[in-house]
Scaffold this motif. Sequence first.
Motif, mmCIF file in Angstrom:
data_model
loop_
_atom_site.group_PDB
_atom_site.id
_atom_site.type_symbol
_atom_site.label_atom_id
_atom_site.label_comp_id
_atom_site.label_asym_id
_atom_site.label_seq_id
_atom_site.Cartn_x
_atom_site.Cartn_y
_atom_site.Cartn_z
ATOM 1 N N LYS A 58 0.840 -1.211 0.000
ATOM 2 C CA LYS A 58 0.000 0.000 0.000
ATOM 3 C C LYS A 58 0.867 1.250 0.000
ATOM 4 N N LYS A 62 0.853 3.977 -3.096
ATOM 5 C CA LYS A 62 0.372 5.343 -2.893
ATOM 6 C C LYS A 62 1.476 6.398 -2.856
ATOM 7 N N MET A 63 2.697 5.993 -2.524
ATOM 8 C CA MET A 63 3.791 6.946 -2.394
ATOM 9 C C MET A 63 4.721 6.765 -3.597
ATOM 10 N N TYR A 64 4.533 7.546 -4.636
ATOM 11 C CA TYR A 64 5.260 7.352 -5.895
ATOM 12 C C TYR A 64 6.771 7.402 -5.731
ATOM 13 N N GLN A 124 0.737 16.432 1.217
ATOM 14 C CA GLN A 124 0.125 15.292 0.537
ATOM 15 C C GLN A 124 0.767 13.975 0.994
ATOM 16 N N ARG A 125 2.081 13.957 1.128
ATOM 17 C CA ARG A 125 2.778 12.755 1.587
ATOM 18 C C ARG A 125 2.383 12.420 3.022
ATOM 19 N N GLU A 127 -0.405 13.224 4.614
ATOM 20 C CA GLU A 127 -1.792 12.750 4.678
ATOM 21 C C GLU A 127 -1.928 11.332 4.117
ATOM 22 N N THR A 128 -1.208 11.050 3.051
ATOM 23 C CA THR A 128 -1.245 9.702 2.491
ATOM 24 C C THR A 128 -0.749 8.687 3.518
ATOM 25 N N LYS A 131 -3.246 8.138 6.350
ATOM 26 C CA LYS A 131 -4.365 7.274 5.961
ATOM 27 C C LYS A 131 -3.954 5.802 5.939
ATOM 28 N N ILE A 132 -2.809 5.523 5.360
ATOM 29 C CA ILE A 132 -2.363 4.130 5.247
ATOM 30 C C ILE A 132 -2.115 3.511 6.621
#
Length: 188
Positions: A58, A62-64, A124-125, A127-128, A131-132
């Motif tokens: 995950k 989600k983390m490019y 953004q990083r 918050e991603t 969530k994970i």
Amino acid sequence: MNTLEAIYNRRSCRNFTDEPVTVEQIDTILKAAFSAPTAVNTQPWEYIVINDESVLDKVKEKMYFAKYNAHTAIVVCGNMKLALKGQDKDLWICDCSAAIENMLLAATDLGLGSLWVGIFPIEQRMETMRKILDIPSHVNPLGMVYLGHPVQVEEGRCRYREKAVYYQKYDPSRKLGKKDKPVKGHYD
């Protein structure tokens, strides 16, 4: 390995074997992290160890910028309820960064490869990752350290640059020249 050897031999590793990192190695690395200095001994850090493949998948999905094949990661977070307040509130960043460096050096000493992946201050990083990993809003993920057995051990190096060292005061007229260029393709 002595301390200076670990410092000079520490390199970012972006390609890991399938051999797992042991619980004992993780514990050693965490003990090194907890041994880092903190401003007025606040110890605002918390650590999330990820060694479940589905959770790592995950993160990688989600983390490019974090698409590496390590089988273990540790997310280093700063708990703002434990951090200093007022003008010193951002010193948690220094505290957690010192912990990450201790982790990288401990991994080197253990013969493991490691990679520091930045998260904070990119909202953004953060918050991603929240969530994970179900991280509450008062806890800031600063960075993630990938750990594993390196496919190839890179030669150590020291990037000492005499022109970047000043004594007594800064010299704005000094020209520093070029530093190492960033390696392209890290996100491929």
